[in-house]
Design a protein around this motif. Structure first.
Motif, PDB file in Angstrom:
ATOM      1  N   ALA A 400       0.713  -1.305   0.027  1.00 10.86           N
ATOM      2  CA  ALA A 400       0.175   0.032  -0.014  1.00 10.86           C
ATOM      3  C   ALA A 400       0.851   1.144  -0.120  1.00 10.86           C
ATOM      4  N   GLY A 401       0.699   2.326  -0.784  1.00 15.77           N
ATOM      5  CA  GLY A 401       1.185   3.378  -0.913  1.00 15.77           C
ATOM      6  C   GLY A 401       0.509   4.658  -1.383  1.00 15.77           C
ATOM      7  N   SER A 402       0.947   5.900  -1.739  1.00 16.00           N
ATOM      8  CA  SER A 402       0.140   6.909  -2.270  1.00 16.00           C
ATOM      9  C   SER A 402       0.861   7.398  -3.358  1.00 16.00           C
ATOM     10  N   GLU A 403      -0.046   7.717  -4.403  1.00 19.04           N
ATOM     11  CA  GLU A 403       0.214   8.462  -5.704  1.00 19.04           C
ATOM     12  C   GLU A 403       1.167   9.666  -5.456  1.00 19.04           C
ATOM     13  N   GLU A 404       1.164  10.285  -4.113  1.00 16.22           N
ATOM     14  CA  GLU A 404       1.834  11.550  -3.887  1.00 16.22           C
ATOM     15  C   GLU A 404       3.446  11.242  -4.024  1.00 16.22           C
ATOM     16  N   PHE A 405       3.759   9.881  -3.673  1.00 17.78           N
ATOM     17  CA  PHE A 405       5.111   9.648  -3.668  1.00 17.78           C
ATOM     18  C   PHE A 405       5.732   8.552  -4.678  1.00 17.78           C
ATOM     19  N   ASP A 406       4.758   7.995  -5.386  1.00 14.67           N
ATOM     20  CA  ASP A 406       4.854   6.808  -6.151  1.00 14.67           C
ATOM     21  C   ASP A 406       4.224   7.260  -7.492  1.00 14.67           C
ATOM     22  N   HIS A 407       4.610   8.227  -8.067  1.00 12.28           N
ATOM     23  CA  HIS A 407       4.027   8.714  -9.485  1.00 12.28           C
ATOM     24  C   HIS A 407       4.186   7.756 -10.629  1.00 12.28           C
ATOM     25  N   GLU A 408       5.357   7.283 -10.668  1.00 13.78           N
ATOM     26  CA  GLU A 408       5.824   6.132 -11.783  1.00 13.78           C
ATOM     27  C   GLU A 408       5.248   4.900 -11.490  1.00 13.78           C
ATOM     28  N   ARG A 413       5.731  -0.990  -8.367  1.00 11.78           N
ATOM     29  CA  ARG A 413       4.499  -1.271  -8.346  1.00 11.78           C
ATOM     30  C   ARG A 413       3.951  -1.173  -6.961  1.00 11.78           C
ATOM     31  N   PHE A 414       2.470  -0.755  -6.750  1.00 12.84           N
ATOM     32  CA  PHE A 414       2.212  -0.334  -5.499  1.00 12.84           C
ATOM     33  C   PHE A 414       0.604  -0.257  -5.626  1.00 12.84           C
ATOM     34  N   THR A 415      -0.049  -0.456  -4.364  1.00 11.24           N
ATOM     35  CA  THR A 415      -1.609  -0.443  -4.278  1.00 11.24           C
ATOM     36  C   THR A 415      -1.935   0.939  -3.790  1.00 11.24           C
ATOM     37  N   PRO A 416      -2.332   1.707  -4.766  1.00 11.29           N
ATOM     38  CA  PRO A 416      -2.584   3.435  -4.337  1.00 11.29           C
ATOM     39  C   PRO A 416      -3.866   3.671  -3.466  1.00 11.29           C
ATOM     40  N   VAL A 417      -3.615   3.432  -2.143  1.00  7.68           N
ATOM     41  CA  VAL A 417      -4.641   3.456  -1.149  1.00  7.68           C
ATOM     42  C   VAL A 417      -5.070   4.951  -1.092  1.00  7.68           C
ATOM     43  N   VAL A 418      -3.912   5.859  -1.489  1.00  6.14           N
ATOM     44  CA  VAL A 418      -4.181   7.381  -1.373  1.00  6.14           C
ATOM     45  C   VAL A 418      -3.931   7.653  -2.943  1.00  6.14           C
ATOM     46  N   TYR A 419      -4.781   8.619  -3.483  1.00  5.18           N
ATOM     47  CA  TYR A 419      -4.748   8.841  -4.886  1.00  5.18           C
ATOM     48  C   TYR A 419      -4.786  10.409  -5.205  1.00  5.18           C
ATOM     49  N   HIS A 420      -4.182  10.716  -6.250  1.00  4.09           N
ATOM     50  CA  HIS A 420      -4.620  12.236  -6.501  1.00  4.09           C
ATOM     51  C   HIS A 420      -5.815  12.390  -6.967  1.00  4.09           C
ATOM     52  N   LEU A 421      -6.594  13.789  -6.388  1.00  5.54           N
ATOM     53  CA  LEU A 421      -7.812  13.783  -6.340  1.00  5.54           C
ATOM     54  C   LEU A 421      -8.169  14.697  -7.695  1.00  5.54           C
ATOM     55  N   LYS A 422      -8.843  14.257  -8.618  1.00  6.98           N
ATOM     56  CA  LYS A 422      -8.930  14.846  -9.777  1.00  6.98           C
ATOM     57  C   LYS A 422     -10.342  15.809 -10.019  1.00  6.98           C
ATOM     58  N   GLU A 423     -11.118  15.257  -9.288  1.00  4.39           N
ATOM     59  CA  GLU A 423     -12.556  16.110  -9.238  1.00  4.39           C
ATOM     60  C   GLU A 423     -13.186  15.979  -8.017  1.00  4.39           C
ATOM     61  N   TRP A 424     -13.903  17.054  -7.586  1.00  7.35           N
ATOM     62  CA  TRP A 424     -14.919  17.014  -6.459  1.00  7.35           C
ATOM     63  C   TRP A 424     -15.830  18.041  -6.555  1.00  7.35           C
ATOM     64  N   VAL A 425     -16.888  18.122  -5.872  1.00  7.51           N
ATOM     65  CA  VAL A 425     -17.815  18.886  -5.839  1.00  7.51           C
ATOM     66  C   VAL A 425     -17.578  20.273  -4.564  1.00  7.51           C
ATOM     67  N   GLN A 426     -17.764  21.317  -5.151  1.00 13.06           N
ATOM     68  CA  GLN A 426     -17.675  22.545  -4.227  1.00 13.06           C
ATOM     69  C   GLN A 426     -18.939  23.322  -4.489  1.00 13.06           C
ATOM     70  N   GLY A 427     -19.814  23.282  -3.251  1.00 15.00           N
ATOM     71  CA  GLY A 427     -21.219  23.954  -3.374  1.00 15.00           C
ATOM     72  C   GLY A 427     -21.842  23.082  -4.392  1.00 15.00           C
ATOM     73  N   ASN A 428     -22.321  23.996  -5.632  1.00 17.10           N
ATOM     74  CA  ASN A 428     -23.146  23.229  -6.736  1.00 17.10           C
ATOM     75  C   ASN A 428     -22.299  22.818  -7.969  1.00 17.10           C
TER      76      ASN A 428
END
Length: 547
Positions: A400-408, A413-428
């Motif tokens: 288990a790892g994070s995309e913040e540290f294991d970009h390539e 090889r790692f399991t991306p338990v933490v990933y880069h957030l590409k979209e989210w909802v803010q208000g509407n």
């Protein structure tokens, strides 16, 4: 229409302008006035968001998503008034706004100059919301004489000229050094600082003088004479054992009365200081001590975790205990066994941060807390490290790892338990981000709602199942692994309203183990400790009786 107080500094930096401004705001509130505080910083960064914590201390985040100077944290903690984007501006932001207008053609082909275009932009900023409060306190960063601060000093000079007489005053904070060899308190640096201020068209109405001890009447009279202020407008700012003594100390020195006199407000409303007397009593009268380990990566500069340190103090006040917080560099645990380092502590905090350095040490701290039943609070990255630790040691996701540290991923090889957030909802609206976007202001910033699970520990702590907290991050725990982790005891007890983003994790069969994706420390106040910090210190106090 607001009255304006401009706070400037001289002689040296780091004298405590922010604290003096915050304490004055609290005293004016105690007399029944409404206040708002602002910070005008001369540096050319657009905001502190991309500045290293080693350079500038922590970044304070507002509800509306502004990344600001840590002084805004003082303002909020002392007044309870939530800061906004319009309460912080830098030279970089001012020049950026001016240049954007020039590119659009807003200046109709005129030659763009510091005066009037830059100074007008600063004045427009100062005037925002002036009809909302009784007093607007504006702190100018840096010291008089700094070349980058000149446009701000010129702007406040013009601003005071534009307003009606008596609507603006100037408070100047300086240093009175004590020379041990001669046994004298020296006023000359303050005199020179005021001379510098007067040379650019500003005359102080009040002098606030930092000193190690009381200022004798002889020196007060001398300062009043040579700096052209009234003797009762020379205010001593002595060193204090706690910053939360500042409002009462400044009141005893007559700061709030001197300000009201300068505005010719008479009769002055009587101050009600019960809140600050209670705060001071809780600071100085504790029933014990708890030791908290803060395992971080910016430990060389305590201001990097300023709000966490203060929130711990608030939690201690709520529990009538003194909190002894000690900073431990997480990298040490990547070379040495963490057990002897962490055993002396009653609770552990792993705070936020960016980048890979020290993360394996933070994971080991989370493992120690989980397996040894030591109270644990993981904040932002500290929550992510706790989740990765649980994934590695409680499930079969040993990689288990994070995309913040294991970009390539091709290289490792790692399991991306933490990933880069590409979209989210803010208000509407939907917000989208890419990994290669500009770094400034592109994170998930500001206050977002969260829904807490019924019967969870955090719901009990908050006393509700609906909360809102401030965020500052661009990586998230992936809910694809939620079921696997919950089967092993790590409960996802707080989620975004749409159920897509984990906000809180906890271990139910642990004395106290909570990780939060947000920054609860930013909303804690001495007279209103944050619920999580209040209960965290309660758990640490209980653990101190067991170890």
């Amino acid at each position: 229409m607001a009255r304006f107080i401009f706070i400037t500094g001289g002689v040296v930096s780091s004298l405590g302008k922010g604290l003096a401004s915050a304490a004055l705001g609290a005293l004016l509130q105690a007399r029944g006035f409404s206040v708002r505080l602002r910070k005008l910083d001369p540096y050319l960064n657009v905001d502190p968001g991309t500045m290293s914590p080693f350079e500038h201390g922590e970044v304070f985040v507002t509800d509306d998503g502004a990344e600001t100077d840590l002084d805004l944290g003082h303002y909020e903690r002392f007044t309870g008034v939530a800061a906004r984007k319009t309460d912080s501006v830098s030279s970089g932001r001012i020049y950026s706004n001016v240049l954007e207008k020039e590119r659009r053609g807003d200046y109709l082909g005129k030659t763009i100059q510091v005066i009037p275009h830059v100074t007008n932009e600063i004045k427009d900023f100062i005037a925002i919301g002036e009809d909302e409060v009784d007093f607007m306190l504006c702190e100018i960063g840096g010291t008089v004489g700094d070349i980058e601060g000149l446009p701000f000093f010129e702007a406040i000079r013009q601003f005071a000229q534009d307003k009606a007489r008596g609507q603006c005053i100037f408070m100047h904070l300086t240093l009175l050094p004590f020379i041990k060899a001669s046994g004298e308190l020296k006023t000359k640096p303050t005199q020179h600082s005021v001379k510098e201020l007067r040379s650019i068209g500003l005359a102080p109405d009040l002098l606030v003088c930092r000193s190690e001890g009381p200022i004798p009447q002889k020196e007060r009279d001398k300062l009043a004479l040579f700096c052209n202020v009234r003797p009762d407008a020379v205010i001593a700012a002595q060193d204090l054992s706690s910053i939360y003594d500042a409002p009462l100390a400044y009141h005893r020195e007559g700061l709030d009365q001197a300000v009201l006199d300068a505005f010719e407000i008479s009769p002055a409303p009587r101050p009600i200081l019960d809140r600050w007397e209670d705060v001071s009593d809780r600071v100085h009268n504790s029933d014990g001590e708890v030791r908290i380990a803060i395992v971080g990566k910016y430990t060389q500069l305590e201001d990097a975790y300023k709000s966490i340190a203060e929130a711990l103090t608030h939690g201690g006040m709520a529990n009538r205990v003194k909190v002894k917080a000690e900073w431990i560099d997480a990298e040490i645990f990547e070379r040495e066994d963490c057990v002897p380092h962490l055993e002396p502590y009653h609770a552990i905090i792993v705070p936020g941060g960016f980048g890979e350095r020290g993360t394996e040490g933070k994971i080991k701290a989370a493992e120690f807390a989980r397996t040894r039943n030591v109270p644990y609070l993981g904040i932002c990255l500290g929550m992510q490290m706790a989740v990765i630790e649980a994934a590695r040691h409680l499930t079969d996701m040993t990689d288990a790892g994070s995309e913040e540290f294991d970009h390539e991923a091709g290289k490792k090889r790692f399991t991306p338990v933490v990933y880069h957030l590409k979209e989210w909802v803010q208000g509407n609206a939907k917000v989208e981000r890419a990994v290669d976007d500009d770094k400034g202001g592109t994170m998930r910033l500001g206050a977002y709602d969260a829904v807490l699970a019924e019967g969870s520990r955090v719901a009990e702590i908050y006393g509700t199942t609906n909360i809102d907290e401030r965020h500052r991050h661009r990586y998230e725990v992936d809910i694809r692994y939620k079921k696997q982790l919950e089967e092993k005891g790590l409960t996802f007890s707080g989620m975004s309203p749409d159920g897509r983003l984990p906000e809180i994790v906890e271990i139910k069969d642990h004395p106290w183990f909570i990780g939060v994706q947000f920054h609860p420390e930013l909303k804690s106040k001495p007279f209103e400790p944050h619920p999580l910090f209040r209960d965290f210190i309660r758990a640490a106090k209980e653990n101190s009786r067991l170890v």
